[in-house]
Write an enzyme that holds these catalytic residues in place. Sequence first.
Site, PDB file in Angstrom:
ATOM      1  N   ASP A   1      20.770  -6.500  -4.633  1.00 33.53           N
ATOM      2  CA  ASP A   1      19.870  -6.520  -5.725  1.00 33.53           C
ATOM      3  C   ASP A   1      18.544  -6.956  -5.479  1.00 33.53           C
ATOM      4  OD1 ASP A   1      18.809  -6.834  -8.378  1.00 33.53           O
ATOM      5  OD2 ASP A   1      19.659  -8.291  -8.691  1.00 33.53           O
TER       6      ASP A   1
ATOM      7  N   ASP B   1      17.472 -16.176   2.704  1.00 34.92           N
ATOM      8  CA  ASP B   1      17.122 -14.951   3.314  1.00 34.92           C
ATOM      9  C   ASP B   1      18.461 -14.398   3.709  1.00 34.92           C
ATOM     10  OD1 ASP B   1      16.828 -12.264   4.813  1.00 34.92           O
ATOM     11  OD2 ASP B   1      15.299 -13.478   6.742  1.00 34.92           O
ATOM     12  N   GLY B   2      18.712 -13.571   2.730  1.00 31.06           N
ATOM     13  CA  GLY B   2      20.030 -12.814   2.054  1.00 31.06           C
ATOM     14  C   GLY B   2      20.465 -12.097   4.120  1.00 31.06           C
TER      15      GLY B   2
ATOM     16  N   GLU C   1      18.882 -16.016  -2.588  1.00 32.37           N
ATOM     17  CA  GLU C   1      17.600 -15.284  -3.087  1.00 32.37           C
ATOM     18  C   GLU C   1      16.766 -15.784  -2.507  1.00 32.37           C
ATOM     19  OE1 GLU C   1      15.765 -12.776  -5.307  1.00 32.37           O
ATOM     20  OE2 GLU C   1      13.841 -13.794  -4.287  1.00 32.37           O
TER      21      GLU C   1
ATOM     22  N   THR D   1      14.462  -5.214  -4.064  1.00 37.59           N
ATOM     23  CA  THR D   1      13.189  -5.590  -4.241  1.00 37.59           C
ATOM     24  C   THR D   1      13.669  -3.425  -3.527  1.00 37.59           C
ATOM     25  OG1 THR D   1      12.740  -7.018  -2.686  1.00 37.59           O
ATOM     26  CG2 THR D   1      11.808  -6.967  -4.692  1.00 37.59           C
ATOM     27  N   GLU D   2      12.588  -3.112  -3.599  1.00 35.51           N
ATOM     28  CA  GLU D   2      11.775  -1.956  -3.100  1.00 35.51           C
ATOM     29  C   GLU D   2      11.887  -2.429  -1.384  1.00 35.51           C
ATOM     30  OE1 GLU D   2      10.823  -2.860  -5.691  1.00 35.51           O
ATOM     31  OE2 GLU D   2      11.376  -1.286  -6.539  1.00 35.51           O
TER      32      GLU D   2
HETATM   33  N1  SAM Z   1      15.736  -5.197 -10.082  1.00 33.94           N
HETATM   34  C1  SAM Z   1      15.368  -4.696  -9.347  1.00 33.94           C
HETATM   35  C2  SAM Z   1      14.835  -3.938  -8.566  1.00 33.94           C
HETATM   36  O1  SAM Z   1      15.556  -2.926  -8.136  1.00 33.94           O
HETATM   37  O2  SAM Z   1      13.394  -3.410  -8.774  1.00 33.94           O
HETATM   38  C3  SAM Z   1      15.086  -6.279  -8.124  1.00 33.94           C
HETATM   39  C4  SAM Z   1      15.531  -7.409  -8.882  1.00 33.94           C
HETATM   40  S1  SAM Z   1      15.448  -8.360  -7.929  1.00 33.94           S
HETATM   41  C5  SAM Z   1      13.849  -9.790  -8.711  1.00 33.94           C
HETATM   42  C6  SAM Z   1      15.179  -8.439  -6.159  1.00 33.94           C
HETATM   43  C7  SAM Z   1      15.192 -10.046  -6.180  1.00 33.94           C
HETATM   44  O3  SAM Z   1      14.595  -9.804  -3.928  1.00 33.94           O
HETATM   45  C8  SAM Z   1      13.315 -10.476  -5.254  1.00 33.94           C
HETATM   46  O4  SAM Z   1      13.737 -11.394  -6.498  1.00 33.94           O
HETATM   47  C9  SAM Z   1      12.990 -11.028  -4.187  1.00 33.94           C
HETATM   48  O5  SAM Z   1      12.401 -11.955  -3.794  1.00 33.94           O
HETATM   49  C10 SAM Z   1      14.251 -10.999  -3.243  1.00 33.94           C
HETATM   50  N2  SAM Z   1      14.386 -10.691  -1.982  1.00 33.94           N
HETATM   51  C11 SAM Z   1      13.967  -9.997  -1.217  1.00 33.94           C
HETATM   52  N3  SAM Z   1      13.886 -10.190   0.499  1.00 33.94           N
HETATM   53  C12 SAM Z   1      15.433 -10.522   0.067  1.00 33.94           C
HETATM   54  C13 SAM Z   1      16.019 -10.872   1.256  1.00 33.94           C
HETATM   55  N4  SAM Z   1      15.919 -10.818   2.241  1.00 33.94           N
HETATM   56  N5  SAM Z   1      16.555 -12.140   1.257  1.00 33.94           N
HETATM   57  C14 SAM Z   1      17.445 -12.331  -0.157  1.00 33.94           C
HETATM   58  N6  SAM Z   1      16.347 -12.367  -1.249  1.00 33.94           N
HETATM   59  C15 SAM Z   1      15.559 -11.004  -0.851  1.00 33.94           C
END
Ligand code: SAM
Length: 276
Positions: A155, A137-138, A106, A157-158
């Site tokens: 999993d 960073d994933g 995350e 974010t948009e």
């Molecule tokens: N269930 C959710 C939805 O569809 O709305 C997604 C939930 S989860 C909270 C999404 C997470 O992805 C966020 O906490 C965000 O910080 C993380 N995220 C975004 N870009 C990322 C990246 N490049 N690497 C790792 N995590 C990332």
Amino acid sequence: MELWYTEKQTEVYGITAKIKETLYTTQTPFQHLAVIDTEQFGRMLVLDGMVQTTIKDEFVYHEMISHVALNTHPNPKRVAVIGGGDGGAIREVLKHPSVEKATLVEIDGEVIRAAKQYLPEIAGMLDDSRVEVLVADGIKHIEESANTYDVIIVDSTEPVGAAIGLFSEGFYANIHRALTKDGILVAQTESPYFNQDIIKKCNVGIRKSFPITRLYLASIPTYPSGLWSFTLGSKTMDPLAVDEREIATLPTKYYTAAIHKAVFHLPQFVADIISE
Ligand code: SAM
């Protein structure tokens, strides 16, 4: 005084929920984060004004992003969740006895901290001994991993900000490399009503790397349009070839052995999105 939260899901449409209490808000280095308690859906995690998860309907998303892939793989031992800082997908992954290690990657440590404090029902398994939590960073983590994971769950974010790259063809190719022999990728791919372009792009991108690519759906009331899509890419195992009788019963509220197959039957307009 009544307080209401509105998420503008498109420029011209939104959902509104009556707020009981605003529990926490902060600006992290990556996004605006809020946890609000709503009358209808209980506590809700909101990032940059978009609902990520709620106490009342989170089970659908977290079960469906996890169990379809994990029950398609013959023996998932190492699993990565990219994004998913709320911990819900990790909680579901750990329901599979074969899983020896679940790695959460995350980018925003504040999401993990807030989820542990305000959403313990969802984040409660993040301290389990099988879990490795990386605040990173994933995209980079996957780039640097080869032949490591049996299942990778995106999993995210948009596709805005740090998440844009999580929807790209190059990322899916790197995931293919990071997966083991029978490896499976599953990603949340947004709404078939509002995000047809994203679904199509993900499908094309995943198909370029994975011989078996399948779209499936679940009903999630707090997500834009209420109908949500997931795209699964697999090196060898087809989720539709799984023998339902061999799916072990798990403590779930949405996913069942019958659902495992039923969700791949697509309404015609959804099948059309990925037909070219
Ligand atoms: N269930 C959710 C939805 O569809 O709305 C997604 C939930 S989860 C909270 C999404 C997470 O992805 C966020 O906490 C965000 O910080 C993380 N995220 C975004 N870009 C990322 C990246 N490049 N690497 C790792 N995590 C990332």
